[in-house]
Structures are given as C-alpha cells and as structure tokens.
Design a protein around this motif. Structure first.
Motif, PDB file in Angstrom:
ATOM      1  N   LYS A  38      -0.538   6.511   6.766  1.00  0.00           N
ATOM      2  CA  LYS A  38      -1.500   5.607   6.604  1.00  0.00           C
ATOM      3  C   LYS A  38      -2.094   4.583   7.904  1.00  0.00           C
ATOM      4  CE  LYS A  38      -0.159   2.379   3.451  1.00  0.00           C
ATOM      5  NZ  LYS A  38       0.024   1.729   1.929  1.00  0.00           N
ATOM      6  N   LYS A  91       1.896   1.162  -7.427  1.00  0.00           N
ATOM      7  CA  LYS A  91       1.831  -0.342  -7.281  1.00  0.00           C
ATOM      8  C   LYS A  91       0.450  -0.593  -8.120  1.00  0.00           C
ATOM      9  CE  LYS A  91       3.996  -0.937  -3.265  1.00  0.00           C
ATOM     10  NZ  LYS A  91       4.103  -0.943  -1.602  1.00  0.00           N
ATOM     11  N   ARG A 166      16.283  -1.147  -4.328  1.00  0.00           N
ATOM     12  CA  ARG A 166      14.984  -1.751  -4.179  1.00  0.00           C
ATOM     13  C   ARG A 166      13.960  -0.752  -4.620  1.00  0.00           C
ATOM     14  NH1 ARG A 166       9.804   0.012  -1.675  1.00  0.00           N
ATOM     15  NH2 ARG A 166       8.443  -1.847  -2.012  1.00  0.00           N
ATOM     16  N   ASN A 206      12.429   6.047  -0.376  1.00  0.00           N
ATOM     17  CA  ASN A 206      11.330   5.996   0.509  1.00  0.00           C
ATOM     18  C   ASN A 206      10.985   7.131   1.372  1.00  0.00           C
ATOM     19  OD1 ASN A 206       8.877   4.679   1.383  1.00  0.00           O
ATOM     20  ND2 ASN A 206       9.964   2.801   1.138  1.00  0.00           N
ATOM     21  N   ASN A 210       8.520   6.074   6.508  1.00  0.00           N
ATOM     22  CA  ASN A 210       8.506   4.774   6.026  1.00  0.00           C
ATOM     23  C   ASN A 210      10.278   4.476   6.508  1.00  0.00           C
ATOM     24  OD1 ASN A 210       6.365   3.956   5.220  1.00  0.00           O
ATOM     25  ND2 ASN A 210       6.419   4.137   3.281  1.00  0.00           N
ATOM     26  N   TYR A 233      -0.943   7.390  -1.735  1.00  0.00           N
ATOM     27  CA  TYR A 233      -2.001   6.454  -1.615  1.00  0.00           C
ATOM     28  C   TYR A 233      -3.078   6.531  -2.483  1.00  0.00           C
ATOM     29  CZ  TYR A 233       1.556   5.399   1.941  1.00  0.00           C
ATOM     30  OH  TYR A 233       2.665   5.058   2.717  1.00  0.00           O
TER      31      TYR A 233
HETATM   32  C1  SIN Z   1       3.692   2.015   1.625  1.00  0.00           C
HETATM   33  O1  SIN Z   1       4.081   3.080   2.019  1.00  0.00           O
HETATM   34  O2  SIN Z   1       2.669   1.455   1.488  1.00  0.00           O
HETATM   35  C2  SIN Z   1       5.053   1.023   1.186  1.00  0.00           C
HETATM   36  C3  SIN Z   1       5.997   1.724   0.237  1.00  0.00           C
HETATM   37  C4  SIN Z   1       6.883   0.989  -0.341  1.00  0.00           C
HETATM   38  O3  SIN Z   1       6.652  -0.331  -0.697  1.00  0.00           O
HETATM   39  O4  SIN Z   1       8.256   1.357  -0.514  1.00  0.00           O
END
Ligand code: SIN
Length: 326
Positions: A38, A91, A166, A206, A210, A233
C-alpha cells in the motif's frame, strides 16, 4: 484607449496568475509503512500524477497513521479532509456488511483465488457497496494472507484459548477468535506494537509485510504460518470529490490510480516472501509450519463462522467466493 489598456493589463494578470496557480492538493492517507504494497502503491500514484497532470494536482501521501488512523480516516474522507484512503476490507463494516465476505476464515486457498474473486462480477459489484454512503471504491489492492503471531507457540486451536488477540474492527474477525475460545480486542493498527510489547495482548493476526514493517516480529517470538484469512484493501475516494472533478482530469487520475494499483498488486507477493525471509533471518521470531492435521483443526474450529454471517453477507456471495478457488 486608456480603458482598453487597463482591461488588457487586468486580463494578462489573470492569465499569468492562472498559469502559476498552485496545483490542487490531493491527500492520500494510510496507516501502514512506506515499504509495503500500500505504501508503495500510494507513492507510485503520487509520482504518476506529478508526471502527467502535475500542473493541476499534487498528491501528498501521509503514511503510518500520520494524518488519520483507523476509525478516523473514513470520517475524514467524508468530511473532505482527505481525498484517497485504502482501508483494509475488514474496516468497512460500519458502511456495508457485504465486504465481510473477505474476513471469513479459510475461505480462499491462495491469493490467486482472492484475485479471481475480486475480478469476478460479484467481486466488482462489491466496489459499489459503499456508494450510497458517500464513498466510491475504485479498486482492490492486495496485501496478502494473514498469519497468527503470539507470545506462545500456536499449533492447535486450544493453544489460543484464553489469549488476547488484537483484531481489526470486524465482527467476523471477533467471531473467528471467539470460535477458538480466545479473546478478540478491536484496536487501531497504530497501537498494535505497543500492546504487544507491553504484553497487554498475547497476539495478533497480520500479513508478512505488516508484521515485518511494523516490527511485530521483534516482540512476538512465534508466528504460525496459518494463511487463515486475507488482508486486502479497497482504494476509496469520496463521491463528492470524485464527481466534481472535470471529466478529463478524472480520467487521468483514474488511469494513474489503476496503474498504481496494478503496480502494488504486482509487488505484493514478492514483498510477502521477502519480508517473511527477513523475519526468519532476524532470528527474533520462530515461524511454525502447521501439519495438515493441525491446520485441519483450525479450519474445523473456525469454519462455523461462515454460517453465523451467512444472512448478513449473503449465501450467493459466499458461494461465488468459494468458486474462485477452482
Ligand atoms: C493495514 O494493512 O492497512 C492495517 C492492517 C491492520 O489494521 O492490521
């Protein structure tokens, strides 16, 4: 004559200032590091826009939750404080339940299947699922498959029992950890490292990129290579911003964005492989490979989550995603 001269001067001043007008700033905010798919995609977009239409627009990229973190970036987009974001598909549940399909555990066998589903009619229609909410999904961007990291080795579901993990803000992900008697906690990405470091939580899920770029591997001695879910995403803009653009400009920006997404997707798998190797080389975290039997136990424990969310997501959509595995 005098009147004509003054109008000519006024006109030339207007033209000169238009010619030197500062480009309109377009803000692209995200929460990950720059050395991720990203992060790289956003920088590529910035560069293409500068090259092709830099006299009119300038993309400013804000990584690492610098400008807006989780929970705030969508609001900021709707308020016009930022023009592009690319949140994880996990999200969006406040705005649509349909994208929850991507969170179902053990749904996709590999990233090729994820890609096939995203490019299918069903997958493409999901890009429109937030349209009525003032947002427009412009494309899918890969990060990759998720792994489980923890302070203790996780080989079978019972190893996760009672442990705090988490998760991103997704009810499906909460149900996934409930299914193995673990304790899911929805927390912003920017807080994960500290939560792990201080042992306020035991683990998290994850992608390799990340886990590497945010140094989770330095504070998590075990990573189970579970590939149990996907973290991708949706590159998103606000309907208000996008529709007021002149058609020709929108076309140039969309082309630059499509090329940048293609670039991000092209580097994602290599990035995952490289970051996995860097974690191994660091010697800070042990990577656990599951046997077929162990993996089967995770699948069996977590798969009832599909049924739980079938009404919200839609059986047809789940079926279309399953079919992408073939
Ligand atoms: C992301 O990759 O944008 C964040 C991922 C996460 O919140 O674990």
């Amino acid at each position: 004559m005098k009147k004509l001269t003054l109008s000519a001067i006024a006109l030339s001043i207007t033209l000169a200032s238009a010619a030197h007008a500062a480009p309109e700033v377009i803000k692209f905010s995200h929460v990950v590091a720059e050395n991720t798919p990203k992060g790289q995609m956003a920088l590529h977009f910035r560069d293409l826009v500068a090259e092709r239409i830099g006299d009119k627009y300038e993309v400013e990229v804000y990584p690492n939750s610098q400008l807006f973190g989780d929970g705030k970036e969508m609001e900021a987009l709707l308020l016009g404080d930022v023009q592009f974001i690319a949140p994880s598909l996990s999200k969006f549940s406040k705005y649509t339940k349909k994208l929850q399909v991507f969170d179902l555990p053990f749904l996709f066998e590999d990233m090729e299947a994820v890609d096939r589903f995203q490019q299918s009619d069903a997958g493409q229609s999901l890009l429109q699922s937030v349209k009525g909410k003032g947002m427009i999904g412009l494309g899918y961007l890969h990060n990759g498959l998720k792994q489980l990291s923890a302070s203790e080795p996780l080989r079978v579901p019972s190893d996760a029992s009672g442990k705090k993990f988490r998760i991103m803000s997704s009810d499906v992900l909460a149900a996934q950890f409930d299914a193995v008697d673990a304790v899911p906690l929805k927390k912003p990405f920017s807080e994960v490292f500290t939560l792990l470091q201080t042992r306020a939580i035991d683990g998290q899920e994850n992608t390799w990129s990340n886990i590497y770029s945010k140094k989770f591997f330095e504070v998590q001695p075990y990573i189970t290579a579970s590939n149990h879910g996907v973290l991708d995403y949706m590159v998103t803009t606000s309907a208000e911003f996008w529709t007021q653009l002149p058609d020709a400009d929108r076309e140039v920006l969309k082309k630059a964005l499509d090329e940048s997404v293609a670039y991000g997707n092209q580097i994602a798998q290599q990035k995952a492989d490289d970051d996995r190797q860097k974690i191994i080389d660091s010697g800070r975290s042990q990577i656990l490979t599951l046997t077929d039997k162990e993996r089967g136990e995770w699948v069996e424990a977590m798969q009832p989550v599909w049924q739980q969310f079938e009404d919200e997501i839609g059986a047809d959509l789940i079926q279309a995603a399953v079919q992408a595995n073939q």
